[in-house]
Design a protein around this motif. Sequence first.
Motif, PDB file in Angstrom:
ATOM      1  N   LEU A   1       0.803  -1.117  -0.149  1.00  0.00           N
ATOM      2  CA  LEU A   1      -0.140  -0.114  -0.002  1.00  0.00           C
ATOM      3  C   LEU A   1       0.880   1.305  -0.122  1.00  0.00           C
ATOM      4  O   LEU A   1       0.780   2.134  -0.688  1.00  0.00           O
ATOM      5  N   ILE A   2       1.830   1.238   0.998  1.00  0.00           N
ATOM      6  CA  ILE A   2       2.756   2.378   1.016  1.00  0.00           C
ATOM      7  C   ILE A   2       3.272   2.653  -0.588  1.00  0.00           C
ATOM      8  O   ILE A   2       3.577   3.692  -1.006  1.00  0.00           O
ATOM      9  N   ASN A   3       4.039   1.402  -1.108  1.00  0.00           N
ATOM     10  CA  ASN A   3       4.632   1.575  -2.541  1.00  0.00           C
ATOM     11  C   ASN A   3       3.361   2.123  -3.589  1.00  0.00           C
ATOM     12  O   ASN A   3       3.696   2.859  -4.381  1.00  0.00           O
ATOM     13  N   GLU A   4       2.324   1.554  -3.214  1.00  0.00           N
ATOM     14  CA  GLU A   4       1.314   2.001  -4.386  1.00  0.00           C
ATOM     15  C   GLU A   4       0.908   3.730  -4.067  1.00  0.00           C
ATOM     16  O   GLU A   4       0.834   4.348  -5.123  1.00  0.00           O
ATOM     17  N   ILE A   5       0.847   4.190  -2.848  1.00  0.00           N
ATOM     18  CA  ILE A   5       0.806   5.588  -2.468  1.00  0.00           C
ATOM     19  C   ILE A   5       2.009   6.440  -3.248  1.00  0.00           C
ATOM     20  O   ILE A   5       1.652   7.327  -3.919  1.00  0.00           O
ATOM     21  N   ASN A   6       2.950   6.034  -2.755  1.00  0.00           N
ATOM     22  CA  ASN A   6       4.174   6.663  -3.085  1.00  0.00           C
ATOM     23  C   ASN A   6       4.488   6.638  -4.740  1.00  0.00           C
ATOM     24  O   ASN A   6       4.726   7.716  -5.538  1.00  0.00           O
ATOM     25  N   ALA A   7       4.010   5.535  -5.396  1.00  0.00           N
ATOM     26  CA  ALA A   7       3.976   5.256  -6.995  1.00  0.00           C
ATOM     27  C   ALA A   7       3.001   6.600  -7.582  1.00  0.00           C
ATOM     28  O   ALA A   7       3.018   7.158  -8.557  1.00  0.00           O
ATOM     29  N   ALA A   8       1.949   6.625  -6.728  1.00  0.00           N
ATOM     30  CA  ALA A   8       0.933   7.699  -7.483  1.00  0.00           C
ATOM     31  C   ALA A   8       1.460   9.213  -7.224  1.00  0.00           C
ATOM     32  O   ALA A   8       0.771  10.043  -7.741  1.00  0.00           O
ATOM     33  N   SER A   9       2.205   9.105  -6.106  1.00  0.00           N
ATOM     34  CA  SER A   9       2.736  10.579  -5.877  1.00  0.00           C
ATOM     35  C   SER A   9       1.665  11.691  -5.780  1.00  0.00           C
ATOM     36  O   SER A   9       1.900  12.827  -6.143  1.00  0.00           O
ATOM     37  N   PRO A  10       0.914  11.546  -4.734  1.00  0.00           N
ATOM     38  CA  PRO A  10      -0.203  12.446  -4.367  1.00  0.00           C
ATOM     39  C   PRO A  10       0.259  13.660  -3.734  1.00  0.00           C
ATOM     40  O   PRO A  10       1.117  13.617  -3.172  1.00  0.00           O
ATOM     41  N   ASP A  11      -0.244  14.970  -3.937  1.00  0.00           N
ATOM     42  CA  ASP A  11      -0.180  15.992  -3.224  1.00  0.00           C
ATOM     43  C   ASP A  11      -0.815  15.932  -1.918  1.00  0.00           C
ATOM     44  O   ASP A  11      -0.312  16.447  -0.947  1.00  0.00           O
ATOM     45  N   LEU A  12      -2.050  15.405  -1.951  1.00  0.00           N
ATOM     46  CA  LEU A  12      -2.692  15.208  -0.719  1.00  0.00           C
ATOM     47  C   LEU A  12      -3.205  13.907  -0.423  1.00  0.00           C
ATOM     48  O   LEU A  12      -3.492  13.116  -1.421  1.00  0.00           O
ATOM     49  N   LEU A  13      -3.025  13.395   0.926  1.00  0.00           N
ATOM     50  CA  LEU A  13      -3.281  11.896   1.322  1.00  0.00           C
ATOM     51  C   LEU A  13      -4.424  12.240   2.253  1.00  0.00           C
ATOM     52  O   LEU A  13      -4.070  12.486   3.379  1.00  0.00           O
ATOM     53  N   PHE A  14      -5.658  11.728   2.058  1.00  0.00           N
ATOM     54  CA  PHE A  14      -6.739  11.745   3.225  1.00  0.00           C
ATOM     55  C   PHE A  14      -6.773  10.232   3.697  1.00  0.00           C
ATOM     56  O   PHE A  14      -7.098   9.453   2.942  1.00  0.00           O
ATOM     57  N   VAL A  15      -6.924  10.250   4.914  1.00  0.00           N
ATOM     58  CA  VAL A  15      -6.707   8.833   5.723  1.00  0.00           C
ATOM     59  C   VAL A  15      -8.102   8.968   6.624  1.00  0.00           C
ATOM     60  O   VAL A  15      -7.989   9.516   7.669  1.00  0.00           O
ATOM     61  N   ALA A  16      -8.914   8.085   6.135  1.00  0.00           N
ATOM     62  CA  ALA A  16     -10.142   7.958   6.981  1.00  0.00           C
ATOM     63  C   ALA A  16     -10.324   6.690   7.790  1.00  0.00           C
ATOM     64  O   ALA A  16     -10.952   5.789   7.253  1.00  0.00           O
ATOM     65  N   MET A  17      -9.695   6.480   8.863  1.00  0.00           N
ATOM     66  CA  MET A  17      -9.782   5.451   9.656  1.00  0.00           C
ATOM     67  C   MET A  17     -10.328   5.423  10.886  1.00  0.00           C
ATOM     68  O   MET A  17     -10.362   4.371  11.625  1.00  0.00           O
ATOM     69  N   GLY A  18     -10.513   6.591  11.503  1.00  0.00           N
ATOM     70  CA  GLY A  18     -11.014   6.900  12.818  1.00  0.00           C
ATOM     71  C   GLY A  18      -9.892   7.255  13.643  1.00  0.00           C
ATOM     72  O   GLY A  18      -8.761   6.698  13.321  1.00  0.00           O
ATOM     73  N   VAL A  19     -10.173   8.080  14.576  1.00  0.00           N
ATOM     74  CA  VAL A  19      -9.140   8.079  15.771  1.00  0.00           C
ATOM     75  C   VAL A  19      -8.944   6.907  16.921  1.00  0.00           C
ATOM     76  O   VAL A  19     -10.098   6.750  17.248  1.00  0.00           O
ATOM     77  N   PRO A  20      -7.932   6.756  16.971  1.00  0.00           N
ATOM     78  CA  PRO A  20      -6.736   7.003  16.879  1.00  0.00           C
ATOM     79  C   PRO A  20      -5.735   6.216  16.054  1.00  0.00           C
ATOM     80  O   PRO A  20      -4.806   6.610  15.606  1.00  0.00           O
ATOM     81  N   ARG A  21      -6.556   5.309  15.420  1.00  0.00           N
ATOM     82  CA  ARG A  21      -6.087   4.460  14.371  1.00  0.00           C
ATOM     83  C   ARG A  21      -5.428   5.149  13.163  1.00  0.00           C
ATOM     84  O   ARG A  21      -4.033   4.814  12.826  1.00  0.00           O
ATOM     85  N   GLN A  22      -6.025   6.107  12.657  1.00  0.00           N
ATOM     86  CA  GLN A  22      -5.456   6.861  11.607  1.00  0.00           C
ATOM     87  C   GLN A  22      -4.230   7.598  11.875  1.00  0.00           C
ATOM     88  O   GLN A  22      -3.065   7.603  11.104  1.00  0.00           O
TER      89      GLN A  22
END
Length: 242
Positions: free
Chosen positions: A145-166
């Motif tokens: 997943l980390i590799n996929e995110i970095n390959a996509a090279s986003p300017d913004l990453l929104f993480v919606a897992m709930g507090v405090p997991r995210q």
Amino acid sequence: MKEAKILGVSFSTLGFNATVSDLVARAEAGQRTHVVTANPEVVMIAKENAGFQSILDQAYVVPDGIGIVYAAKMLDKPLHERVTGVELVDALMQEANTQGWKVFLLGASPDVNRMAAARLEKDFPGAKIVGRRDGYFSADEEQLLINEINAASPDLLFVAMGVPRQEFWIAKHWSQLNTPIVIGIGGVFDVLAGTVKRAPVLWQKLHLEWLYRLLRQPSRWKRQLAIPRFVGAVLIEKWGKR
């Protein structure tokens, strides 16, 4: 950036518009920033969890919750305006729409994630949704997943897992992530997907969104117990300074 400490958590004192401008400048400069939208529940978790507190100590914490603003007033701290997660996402997506920024959506259920992405693509056609993944993945899948995110090279990453997991997830992988702006946004995808309705404007103006959510979702009552505990802790701190 000026900060105001509320029960041990250091909040940015910037108002909403100034916060958006600051985060846009950070994104454009490639200044990596972990944003935490914190309400009284988040503060109380930090008081009881040293690991979580250490994450907040390193993050860009904004006041998501009128309770934080009221507490700042009681404690004579220079913090006067909420910066809610749902409004922050909207403002940053408007910027992404104008600038052609790339966005990655991580978290929530498969259906909610898909519907949230469709909503953002419809409302902000100039932004590029370069990847998305629901929050149901195993530890063995995290590196892919980390590799996929970095390959996509986003300017913004929104993480919606709930507090405090995210917040724990972001902190765990912070050294590997290359995204400039990473924000934990809790249930914002549910709002975007339409599975959870935001409080009507009148309730928002009366600062009763928490009560509206509780009435709509009675199962939240245990989480809402953090509010009286937060108020008690603020009063103790206030009286202790006299």
